[in-house]
Every structure is written in structure tokens, then in C-alpha cells.
Design a protein around this motif. Structure first.
Motif, PDB file in Angstrom:
ATOM      1  N   VAL A  58      25.687 -31.862 -11.758  1.00  0.00           N
ATOM      2  CA  VAL A  58      25.805 -30.422 -11.621  1.00  0.00           C
ATOM      3  C   VAL A  58      24.972 -29.830 -12.750  1.00  0.00           C
ATOM      4  O   VAL A  58      25.189 -30.154 -13.917  1.00  0.00           O
ATOM      5  CB  VAL A  58      27.269 -29.950 -11.696  1.00  0.00           C
ATOM      6  N   ILE A  59      24.022 -28.975 -12.397  1.00  0.00           N
ATOM      7  CA  ILE A  59      23.004 -28.552 -13.358  1.00  0.00           C
ATOM      8  C   ILE A  59      23.076 -27.047 -13.598  1.00  0.00           C
ATOM      9  O   ILE A  59      23.072 -26.248 -12.658  1.00  0.00           O
ATOM     10  CB  ILE A  59      21.598 -28.946 -12.854  1.00  0.00           C
ATOM     11  N   ASP A  60      23.151 -26.683 -14.873  1.00  0.00           N
ATOM     12  CA  ASP A  60      23.032 -25.298 -15.309  1.00  0.00           C
ATOM     13  C   ASP A  60      21.538 -24.959 -15.288  1.00  0.00           C
ATOM     14  O   ASP A  60      20.741 -25.610 -15.972  1.00  0.00           O
ATOM     15  CB  ASP A  60      23.601 -25.177 -16.722  1.00  0.00           C
ATOM     16  N   PRO A  61      21.113 -23.935 -14.530  1.00  0.00           N
ATOM     17  CA  PRO A  61      19.677 -23.655 -14.404  1.00  0.00           C
ATOM     18  C   PRO A  61      19.085 -22.825 -15.539  1.00  0.00           C
ATOM     19  O   PRO A  61      17.932 -22.399 -15.456  1.00  0.00           O
ATOM     20  CB  PRO A  61      19.618 -22.882 -13.079  1.00  0.00           C
ATOM     21  N   ARG A  62      19.837 -22.602 -16.588  1.00  0.00           N
ATOM     22  CA  ARG A  62      19.393 -21.686 -17.639  1.00  0.00           C
ATOM     23  C   ARG A  62      18.013 -22.040 -18.176  1.00  0.00           C
ATOM     24  O   ARG A  62      17.122 -21.189 -18.265  1.00  0.00           O
ATOM     25  CB  ARG A  62      20.416 -21.681 -18.780  1.00  0.00           C
ATOM     26  N   ALA A  63      17.815 -23.304 -18.541  1.00  0.00           N
ATOM     27  CA  ALA A  63      16.519 -23.699 -19.109  1.00  0.00           C
ATOM     28  C   ALA A  63      15.432 -23.748 -18.041  1.00  0.00           C
ATOM     29  O   ALA A  63      14.269 -23.415 -18.310  1.00  0.00           O
ATOM     30  CB  ALA A  63      16.645 -25.054 -19.804  1.00  0.00           C
ATOM     31  N   LEU A  64      15.784 -24.165 -16.840  1.00  0.00           N
ATOM     32  CA  LEU A  64      14.808 -24.204 -15.751  1.00  0.00           C
ATOM     33  C   LEU A  64      14.316 -22.796 -15.433  1.00  0.00           C
ATOM     34  O   LEU A  64      13.130 -22.593 -15.112  1.00  0.00           O
ATOM     35  CB  LEU A  64      15.433 -24.857 -14.519  1.00  0.00           C
ATOM     36  N   ASP A  65      15.202 -21.812 -15.537  1.00  0.00           N
ATOM     37  CA  ASP A  65      14.794 -20.419 -15.349  1.00  0.00           C
ATOM     38  C   ASP A  65      13.761 -20.004 -16.393  1.00  0.00           C
ATOM     39  O   ASP A  65      12.851 -19.217 -16.109  1.00  0.00           O
ATOM     40  CB  ASP A  65      16.012 -19.493 -15.451  1.00  0.00           C
ATOM     41  N   GLU A  66      13.902 -20.514 -17.604  1.00  0.00           N
ATOM     42  CA  GLU A  66      12.943 -20.184 -18.662  1.00  0.00           C
ATOM     43  C   GLU A  66      11.610 -20.893 -18.451  1.00  0.00           C
ATOM     44  O   GLU A  66      10.551 -20.319 -18.723  1.00  0.00           O
ATOM     45  CB  GLU A  66      13.527 -20.575 -20.026  1.00  0.00           C
TER      46      GLU A  66
END
Length: 550
Positions: A58-66
Motif C-alpha cells: 500500500v503506497i502513499d503517493p506523496r513523493a510520487l506526486d512530487e
């Protein structure tokens, strides 16, 4: 000695996981923004990008959004399955109790997260990196660190190919290749072969706590469509583990009618008779889990170690000529069971520091800007806020430890920062003597819901060239039978999830056998061996598991 060819780059990256790929992408992005050039290559020991990648996930997209703000609209496979339900169960042998969501800190609710294959995400990121001009070399294992005359890191050398078990050269012999760099990033994952050498040589852990670990064992199942709820996420604690043994299960409903399920056992467990693999098989027989798997088919299997040490176990990140990224640095938020967002962010921060240094004409110094970037980032504050969770559970057990850990997390969220940080001790030091431990009677596998290790390894696609030096090395070949067997009933037979280690025969005829071909590169043996006698080194490139969608 055959002279090795060499290739120069600005930045060499060891490992095509989320940290290494994100670093490469960010380096190229910055070069494009600045109208300049930077040469970047990635070495990947797996047969292809993603072959050795395993996570829940399960992945938090916070860094991918950046990193790539348009990833949802750009064909990223992760976008297909946002998390829609979040459940936390405490299991007894036959039932469950569900934890009310209002009792858990908001960041444990998985709002805005996605579930899917981390391997597939890495393959997608690799495509983005190659579009930007990054050179990726799968099947080439970084086997040796190269140094400049002043002791700084010069780069790495890939392993020789075609070396026989006895050390002689086969007709297919090819010497390794040297890759020289101004800066080398080590993104090898948990307990990396080269990373642990760097930590020791440069004393990077001198001011941090010892890293501690868990082992995660995962299976992928095609299930009955009637039982499939895309985006449903379940975590469990309790049965089949006792209160003194920490860990838990997960079951994620992902795309294409599949569930990813698995079980984690923290490697500080004391009973040498415990088998994490067998505990995972037992867990699947719980009525709530078995109901999801009714009429289902198991399609893949794998295992890997997990860095559980948190904020206080993160070593110094930089040394002359390079840096540690992602799991090699221990970036995992244990209560959230999430590290991908931190791996991506660490890659971005290291890339930004290295790009600035290269632009300034520097090389082989310490990238202090990476350290300061980390310490001022959301990564640092997120890890610091949960720093006492693991030690509290270890100290007070699964029941009361969970209560105290919840209090600690809520306190930090409410601004009531605890004035102390609890410590760790290495996992292998917790092992009890066999004479003081109770053997565990595990049921035989039924071949429907539960399975043996060898049939499981088959599903991992694991393969190694048989005629090569054994990559599971013993500092003293006599220790397994002379020390570990009488004292600890040689626990390697049970903690390895791939059946690598066996004791053949009894009494004076007993011998220790290493089936290195079965190794899924989880590194558990390197961590848990009570005598610290096993040293995992990298095998020939391209060997190991071939995870299709893990």
C-alpha cells in the motif's frame, strides 16, 4: 589477472528499486531544467527491473506526486486501485475483533493511498528513466566497491561471470566491468551486500542505534470474483503469534481479481523452533482469511527482510563519494507499513545534492546537502514521530505494547513530544537456547491453502547458475554443527523461508548443507543467525527470484 574495462559516469546507482530509479529520474529532470547534461547509469542484479522487488504494497503517493505529478494520467499501473476500505483486526484462533478507526492515528487510515505491485511500479519508473536518457543494466550485480587513493568511493565493479564453484574460469568467463563515478548511490534494499560494508568501513552507524528487522513472506492469489473487493485493505495482529512474538498479517485486494497477502514476523523472536514461513501458513487457516481464499489459486510467492529500526536506526547517509538511499538507509515507517514514499523522496533529495555538486565541479566528497535535506524534510518528521513504536511493542509485548505505542503516536500528533528515544539491540541477541524453548508442532500442508517451502520457491521463479561460488558464505564452516545445533537446534533450518539450510544426518554424522540455488535473497540468515556466522554476498548477476507482479 584479467584487466577489467571501465566506464565513467557522473552518477552510478546500485539498484533499480524505487529509490534508485527516482534518483535517476530527478537527476535527469534537473539537467533538463538547467539546460545541461549529466550521465547516469543504474546497475540491477535481477534479470530485469522488478525481478527482485517485493512489497505488500500500500503506497502513499506523496513523493510520487512530487517526482512525477502526472503519474495518474500517464499509464502508471498503481493508479488503477486506490484504497477504498481500511480494516485492522486482532485475531484469536477462531475469531476477530476490529479496531475502531477513530482510535487509530489519521495517518494509519490509508486515505489517499493506492495498493498494487511495487515491481510493476518500478518497471514503469524504469521506462520513465530511460526516456530521459538513463542507462539501466539489468542482470549486472555490483559486487565490489572501488576506492580512490584518498579512500573515497570511486564507483563499483560488477561481478565476474562464468566463475565455477572451485574458483576456476569456465569457457563462458567474462571479467566484471568497472563503473567510475563522481558519486555512487547505494540503493540495494535491506541489508545490502555493499551497503553493510560501507556502514562498517566509514562507521556510519556510530551515532545511531542498531538496525532491527522483520521478515515478510508474501503470496499472490487469484480469487473468486465474488470475494474480491478492489481497494480493500486488511491488517491483522495476534494469532497465530503469542504475545511475546511480534508481527502480523496483511491482505490487500488489488487489480485483476487478485489479493496480495502475507505475514511479517519481527526477527527479535526468541524461540529457535519458530518458523516464520510456517506461521504464515497457519495464519491462512484462520476462518476470516480462509474465507477470502475459498476457491482461489496461489500464483506467486516470495520473501524479504524489512528494516524496522526507524528514525534512531538511520545511519549517517553520506560518505566521501557516495550515499545510502531507500531501504539501504532504513527508511521505513513501521506502524504505517510504508517505505516506498520515503525511498522515492530519499532518491530525489540525494539527486538534488549530487546534481548541485556536479554542476559546481565537485566529486567524491560528502554530499552534506543530502543530509540537511533529509533532516528538514517531511521524511524526518514522519519517522521521528513514530520512533518509539517498535521499542514499546518489543518491551511490553503485543497487547500492552500496542496500547502504549498508540498513546505515543497520538501524543506526537497532538504536539506532546516524548522527551526520550528508546533504544534497540540486534535481533540475533534475543535467541533463547533450545533447551529452554518449546518445540512448535506445525501441521502438514494441505496443498490447497497451505504449502511447503519447496513448492513455494518454485512459484518465485528462483534460479541460480549451479556451477558458481556459493553466495551464502560461512565465516567458520564448523559453527552450524559444533555450536548452533547443540545450543539452538540450528535455527537456520526454520528461519529461512526457502529451504536453503538443512542439517543432514544425526550425531557424529550430522552435516550442514546449503542449497544456495533456492535462495530468494531475503537476507534473513545474515540477520538472525545467532552466531553471526553467515555472510550473504551477491551471486552472479541475473540469479535469484523472478517476481512477475510482486
Amino acid at each position: 589477472m584479467t584487466e577489467r574495462e571501465s566506464m565513467p559516469y557522473d552518477v552510478v546507482i546500485v539498484g533499480a528499486g524505487p529509490a534508485g530509479l527516482s534518483a535517476a529520474i530527478r537527476l535527469k529532470q534537473m539537467a533538463t531544467e538547467a539546460g545541461s547534461e549529466i550521465s547516469v547509469c543504474i546497475l540491477e542484479k535481477g534479470s530485469e527491473v522488478g525481478a527482485h522487488i517485493l512489497s505488500g504494497a500500500v503506497i502513499d503517493p506523496r513523493a510520487l506526486d512530487e517526482l512525477l505529478p502526472d503519474w495518474r494520467e500517464d499509464g502508471c499501473p498503481l493508479a488503477s486501485t486506490p484504497v477504498t476500505e481500511n480494516h485492522h483486526w486482532t485475531l484469536s484462533a477462531t475469531g476477530k475483533s476490529a479496531m475502531p478507526e477513530f482510535l487509530t492515528p489519521p495517518y494509519l487510515h490509508n486515505k489517499g493511498t493506492y495498493t498494487g505491485s511495487l515491481g510493476s511500479l518500478c518497471r514503469w519508473l524504469a521506462g520513465k528513466a530511460e526516456e530521459l536518457g538513463v542507462e539501466i543494466f539489468p542482470g549486472f550485480a555490483a559486487a565490489e566497491i572501488l576506492f580512490n587513493e584518498d579512500g573515497s568511493v570511486k564507483g563499483v565493479a560488477t561481478g565476474d561471470m562464468g566463475v565455477a564453484k572451485d574458483g576456476t574460469h569456465t569457457p563462458d568467463y567474462q571479467p566484471g566491468l568497472e563503473l567510475h563515478a563522481k558519486y555512487t548511490f547505494f540503493c540495494e534494499g535491506v541489508r545490502g551486500h555493499l551497503s553493510k560494508q560501507l556502514i562498517r568501513q566509514f562507521e556510519l552507524a556510530r551515532e545511531s542505534q542498531p538496525q532491527v528487522y522483520g521478515i515478510g513472506i508474501k503470496e499472490l492469489w487469484d480469487i473468486d470474483p465474488a470475494n474480491h473487493v478492489p481497494g480493500k485493505v486488511i491488517h491483522t495482529q495476534g494469532w497465530p503469534l503469542d504475545d511475546d512474538t511480534q508481527g502480523g498479517g496483511f491482505l490487500y485486494h488489488q487489480a485483476d481479481g487478485q489479493v496480495a497477502l502475507g505475514f511479517v514476523v519481527w526477527l527479535d523472536y526468541a524461540n529457535p523452533y519458530l518458523s516464520p514461513f510456517q506461521e504464515m501458513q497457519r495464519w491462512k487457516t484462520h476462518p476470516e482469511i480462509a474465507a477470502v481464499l475459498k476457491g482461489a489459486k496461489r500464483v506467486s510467492y516470495g520473501a524479504r527482510a524489512i528494516s524496522d529500526g526507524g528514525w534512531q536506526a538511520v545511519p549517517k547517509l553520506v560518505f566521501p563519494g557516495g550515499a545510502l538511499l531507500g531501504d539501504s538507509a532504513g527508511f521505513l515507517n513501521v506502524p504505517r507499513i510504508k517505505g516506498t514514499h520515503m525511498a522515492i523522496k530519499s532518491g530525489m533529495l540525494a539527486a538534488e545534492a549530487a546534481f548541485a555538486a556536479v554542476q559546481e565541479g565537485r566529486s567524491a566528497d560528502e554530499l552534506d546537502a543530502y543530509t540537511s535535506g533529509y533532516e528538514s524534510s517531511w521524511m524526518y518528521s514522519e519517522l521521528r514521530g513514530v520512533r518509539n513504536v517498535v521499542p514499546l511493542v518489543k518491551k511490553f509485548g503485543a497487547t500492552w505494547g500496542t496500547v502504549f505505542a498508540g498513546v505515543a503516536m497520538w501524543s506526537e500528533l497532538l504536539g506532546l513530544r516524548w522527551p526520550f528515544t528508546m533504544k534497540h539491540k540486534p535481533d540475533y541477541k534475543y535467541m533463547h537456547l533450545a533447551a529452554n524453548s518449546k518445540p512448535i508442532d506445525y501441521p502438514k500442508p494441505d496443498g490447497v491453502l497451505t504449502f511447503d517451502r519447496l513448492s513455494s520457491v518454485f512459484l518465485s521463479g528462483t534460479n541460480h547458475e549451479e556451477n558458481q561460488p556459493v553466495h551464502l558464505t560461512l565465516k567458520d564452516p564448523d559453527v552450524p554443527i559444533r555450536v548452533n545445533l547443540p545450543l539452538y537446534a540450528e535455527p537456520a533450518q526454520r528461519y529461512c523461508p526457502a529451504g536453503v539450510y538443512e542439517v543432514i544426518g544425526e550425531g557424529e554424522d550430522a552435516r550442514f548443507q546449503i542449497n544456495a540455488q533456492n535462495c530468494v535473497h531475503c537476507k534473513t540468515c545474515d540477520i538472525k543467525d545467532p552466531s553471526q556466522n553467515i555472510n550473504w554476498v551477491v551471486p552472479e548477476g541475473g540469479g535469484g527470484p523472478n517476481y512477475p507482479n510482486m
